[in-house]
Design an enzyme around this catalytic site. Structure first.
Site, short mmCIF file in Angstrom:
data_model
loop_
_atom_site.label_atom_id
_atom_site.label_comp_id
_atom_site.label_asym_id
_atom_site.label_seq_id
_atom_site.Cartn_x
_atom_site.Cartn_y
_atom_site.Cartn_z
N HIS A 169 17.18 133.47 31.40
CA HIS A 169 16.52 133.74 30.11
C HIS A 169 15.09 133.20 30.04
O HIS A 169 14.16 133.93 29.66
CB HIS A 169 17.40 133.11 29.01
CG HIS A 169 16.99 133.41 27.60
ND1 HIS A 169 16.01 132.70 26.95
CD2 HIS A 169 17.43 134.33 26.72
CE1 HIS A 169 15.88 133.18 25.72
NE2 HIS A 169 16.73 134.17 25.56
N ASP B 275 12.51 126.93 26.29
CA ASP B 275 13.55 127.88 26.68
C ASP B 275 14.50 127.24 27.69
O ASP B 275 14.68 126.01 27.67
CB ASP B 275 12.86 129.14 27.25
CG ASP B 275 13.68 130.41 27.01
OD1 ASP B 275 14.81 130.49 27.51
OD2 ASP B 275 13.18 131.32 26.33
N SER C 278 15.00 137.77 21.66
CA SER C 278 14.49 136.85 22.69
C SER C 278 13.42 137.51 23.54
O SER C 278 12.52 136.85 24.04
CB SER C 278 15.61 136.45 23.65
OG SER C 278 16.36 135.39 23.14
#
Ligand SMILES: *[C@@H]1O[C@H](CO)[C@@H](O)[C@H](O)[C@H]1NC(C)=O
Ligand SMILES: *[C@@H]1O[C@H](CO)[C@@H](O)[C@H](O)[C@H]1NC(C)=O
Ligand SMILES: *[C@@H]1O[C@H](CO)[C@@H](O)[C@H](O)[C@H]1NC(C)=O
Ligand SMILES: *[C@@H]1O[C@H](CO)[C@@H](O)[C@H](O)[C@H]1NC(C)=O
Ligand SMILES: *[C@@H]1O[C@H](CO)[C@@H](O)[C@H](O)[C@H]1NC(C)=O
Ligand SMILES: *[C@@H]1O[C@H](CO)[C@@H](O)[C@H](O)[C@H]1NC(C)=O
Length: 738
Positions: free
Chosen positions: A205, A141, A530
């Site tokens: 994220h 990620d 996600s």
């Protein structure tokens, strides 16, 4: 970036496509110009061979003298291949070489951007399980914020001895007993000024997904008081290995493959990737499918996001049959942002408003009454509050009402105090904004226009967001990518759905709450597949902590056959949106039967799909692949769901061979229960399966006949022993849906 954050990215994509359409973005690169290509060579060669010498040798023949300058990565820990800067001609030459499976230009993939674990039946206690703390989750990620309380390692024992990874030496980043490994993969030019050249997350994220999968328990977490409660990951005791592959300018294929090469060899148990392309690629020209294949060979399940391309049919990505593909759905919570007018009327809007105006009434102005005349912008334009359309003098200190929501930039730029938009779009997920903000449905919007038009000094206030019960949950959110599977039409994808809407989880302190913001937060609420992918990753790790020897296919089977069935009021998507249904991790530890599959099964499948024998031998590292008796049809892949496609208006019959393994009670009898609507015929032979010991396998044949219209028809097969319900969806659909 594919986190659902603002609508402007949709506009950018449109603009980009339009430009590409006009000038031809692919044609723009000169064939003499070097770009990064991936040269994929399958399994590692047998014996003690230095693959990097082989790679250099191959390049020397193509680009004499500069081989080591053009070589970016040599993959040789878990599979064979390399990434190099080549011209198109050089790439074509390599493609013809012996030992090469595929050569493809590196693409950029995008990120597919709490209470959720309790929604799925977990309680607020941390499991003090030694086995859970032996599980290592590999997160590919944007990196992680290691100081987040979600990664506190207090109480963790020594690092599992099987761990072979490292904490890559970099300024300002240290691992602990929770985050046991961290690496980063940067291609020049992928990073922006805000990126840290380390596994540290500048975006938020990666911190969010990592804490969702395996974060520890943190009480009193919230986004400025919103969604306050205890946040936790699926397996709070598990260890985390961070592989930073995404930077400000995307996630390059060469870095993704390098991360897989390391993660597999480092000894992770599960790999989680909330990343994908927006268009599908062939399995062996797709870095994620290649990496997931070699992970599967080593017993590691790869959990993937399905993408945010919904509700368009056929938008699902990351569809390789050896990985798990996760759709996104709502939880039983929704956020409402109320707007109150000077006349006392209150309207319920759908945003996450983090600002507290404390109920104070402010002047309220219609965008149509505040045009910026310099630009010749009349009311017809300013009523939509497009960027540049508003008169800043007029809207300063006021709440603005705008028609038709596209973007908040216009009101922010003009310096409005807050904004209320009429919104015709989907409201099944919510954004937060850098100013007080609410969006109302069309009818309520009309009431507001009327109020503004008939009131002398109109006023309004926007309340801070409150939480409400979402009685319709769970349903698959609009943005979640839908099947049919564009690569292998007769393997159902997505596999299942998990929470991915308005998820509270840890955040990078280097990042802001929204893109146009200065406020920092340790926990943030965002949406995307996600966010659903790491929920499935955590669930898979949870199952693995009970059954450490289970294969990736067995774990996926357990998650799919125990999923909670869902219904759809939209019968043209149903299973194509949610696969087997909503993930149910507690039940998944005791599925009764599993549909297992290993490398040999996938090789048979690939043989049947028409891959060349030479390539299959390279990929599998096994010289005895494909033969007439081993060629498997797609319908015989031992998958826990059944899919068939055909041209509309035709009747079609398919035969599926399946084998189940008993993982429940030693002595048990399962009866086949079939649910089929008119137009679908499902026959199971034999219709009773008897087991005498754990691990025993039984085979059966399912014959499915369907009368297809223009869309889809679905039913199910359930094996029932009175204790377990082993459920599989059966889906037939018209190929024109793609
Ligand atoms: C980790 O948690 C422990 C126990 O709650 C606490 O004492 C400690 O300060 C925390 N460490 C960090 C770095 O926040
Ligand atoms: C080091 O980390 C802190 C956060 O803990 C960050 O604010 C700072 O900018 C980092 N420094 C460098 C040189 O990366
Ligand atoms: C903005 O509004 C003010 C007040 O009505 C007016 O004087 C000014 O001309 C307007 N400016 C523009 C650029 O429209
Ligand atoms: C009107 O638009 C012009 C051009 O963008 C800008 O310079 C000016 O500040 C705006 N005026 C007001 C009052 O918003
Ligand atoms: C405001 O009211 C007037 C007269 O009542 C009407 O003509 C006009 O269309 C209304 N404006 C809007 C934006 O509804
Ligand atoms: C190679 O493939 C054959 C048949 O597909 C299988 O029986 C055999 O076990 C495989 N060998 C290895 C080393 O995986």
């Amino acid at each position: 970036m594919a986190v659902i954050r603002t609508c402007s990215s949709t506009w950018l994509t449109l603009v980009c496509f339009t430009i590409c359409f006009l000038v031809g973005c692919h044609g723009a690169s000169d064939s003499n110009e070097r770009q990064v290509y991936i040269v994929y060579m399958g399994d590692l060669p047998k014996g003690d061979v230095s693959v990097s010498n082989i790679h250099i040798g191959m390049l020397e023949e193509i680009v004499p003298g500069v081989a080591s300058d053009v070589l970016l990565y040599s993959y040789g820990r878990s599979f064979n291949g390399f990434a190099a800067k080549l011209t198109q001609d050089e790439a074509i030459k390599l493609k013809g070489k012996e030992g090469v499976v595929s050569v493809f230009p590196s693409q950029k993939k995008q990120l597919h951007t709490s209470r959720t674990w309790e929604f799925m039946g977990f309680n607020k206690k941390m499991r003090t399980s030694i086995i859970e703390s032996d599980i290592i989750i590999g997160m590919l990620d944007t990196g992680v914020w290691p100081e987040s309380e979600s990664f506190n390692d207090t109480g963790f024992g020594p690092i599992p001895t099987k761990w072979k990874g490292t904490c890559q030496k970099s300024a300002n980043f240290t691992c602990n007993k929770k985050i046991i490994g961290a690496r980063y993969y940067l291609t020049d030019g992928d990073n922006g000024p805000e990126d840290f050249i380390s596994p540290r997350d500048a975006d938020g994220h990666g911190t969010h997904t990592t804490s969702t999968a395996a974060g520890g328990l943190v009480s009193q977490a919230s986004l400025f008081g919103i969604a306050k409660g205890t946040v936790r990951g699926g397996v709070p005791s598990a260890r985390i290995a961070v592989y930073k592959i995404c930077w400000s300018y995307g996630c390059s294929d060469e870095g993704i493959l390098a991360a897989f090469d390391d993660a597999i060899a480092d000894g992770v148990d599960i790999i989680s990737l909330s990343v994908g392309s927006s268009i599908p690629f062939d399995y062996f020209e797709d870095s994620i499918a290649i990496g997931a294949f070699h992970a599967m060979k080593k017993g590691i399940l790869t959990s993937n996001s399905a993408g945010n391309g919904g509700p368009t049919p056929g938008s699902v990505v990351n569809v390789s049959p050896w990985s798990l593909t996760v759709a996104a759905s709502t939880i039983d919570r929704k956020f409402v942002t109320k707007v109150k007018l000077g006349n006392g009327q209150i309207y319920e809007g759908a945003t996450i408003n983090t600002f507290d105006l404390k109920g104070k009434m402010y002047p309220f102005i219609y965008g149509g009454d505040a045009p910026n005349l310099t630009l010749g912008v009349a009311s017809e334009f300013s009523r939509y509050c497009f960027p540049g359309a508003l008169n800043a003098t007029l809207v300063k200190g006021k709440i603005v009402f705008c028609e038709y929501f596209t973007d908040y930039e216009g009101v922010l730029e003009a310096g409005a105090l807050g904004a209320v938009f009429q919104d015709t779009g989907n409201k099944d997920f919510q954004f937060s904004y850098p100013l007080p903000f609410s969006t109302l449905n069309v009818n309520d919007g009309r009431m507001i226009i009327n109020y503004l038009n008939t009131t002398e000094n109109p006023t309004a206030t926007i309340f801070k967001t409150s939480q409400d019960n979402n009685q319709f949950a769970p349903f698959v959110v609009s943005f979640s990518s839908r099947g049919p599977n564009p690569i292998t039409t007769d393997v159902l994808k997505p596999d299942l759905t998990a929470p991915g809407v308005d998820i509270l989880a840890a955040w990078s302190e280097a990042s802001t709450v929204t893109e146009d913001d200065t406020r920092r937060t340790r926990y943030n609420i965002i949406s995307g597949t996600s966010m659903s992918c790491p929920h499935a990753t955590g669930a898979a790790a949870y199952v693995k902590s009970f059954h450490p020897t289970w294969s990736p296919a067995a774990i996926r089977s357990a998650l799919m056959t125990t999923a909670i069935p869902m219904t759809s009021n939209n019968n043209i998507e149903a299973e194509l949106a949610y696969g087997a249904g909503h993930i149910n991790p507690l039940q998944a530890t005791d599925p009764g039967l599993v549909y297992d599959a290993g490398e040999i099964d996938y090789v048979k499948f690939l043989c049947g799909q028409g891959y060349t024998i030479a390539n299959i031998q390279l990929i599998s590292g096994n010289s005895s692949s494909c033969s007439e008796e081993t060629d498997g049809t797609v319908w015989d892949l031992n998958y826990p769901s059944f899919a068939l496609s055909s041209t509309p208006g035709k009747s079609i019959t398919r035969v599926f061979h399946r084998t189940v393994t008993n993982v429940g009670s030693a002595v048990s009898n399962y009866r086949a229960v079939v649910n089929a609507p008119p137009g679908l015929i499902i026959q199971v032979q034999p219709s009773v399966l008897s087991f005498e010991y754990v691990g025993q396998q039984q085979s059966f044949v399912v014959t499915v006949g369907a009368e297809l219209g223009n869309s889809m028809i679905s039913g199910s097969l359930i094996w029932d022993d009175g204790v377990h319900l082993v459920k599989s969806p059966v889906v037939a659909y018209a190929s024109i849906m793609l």
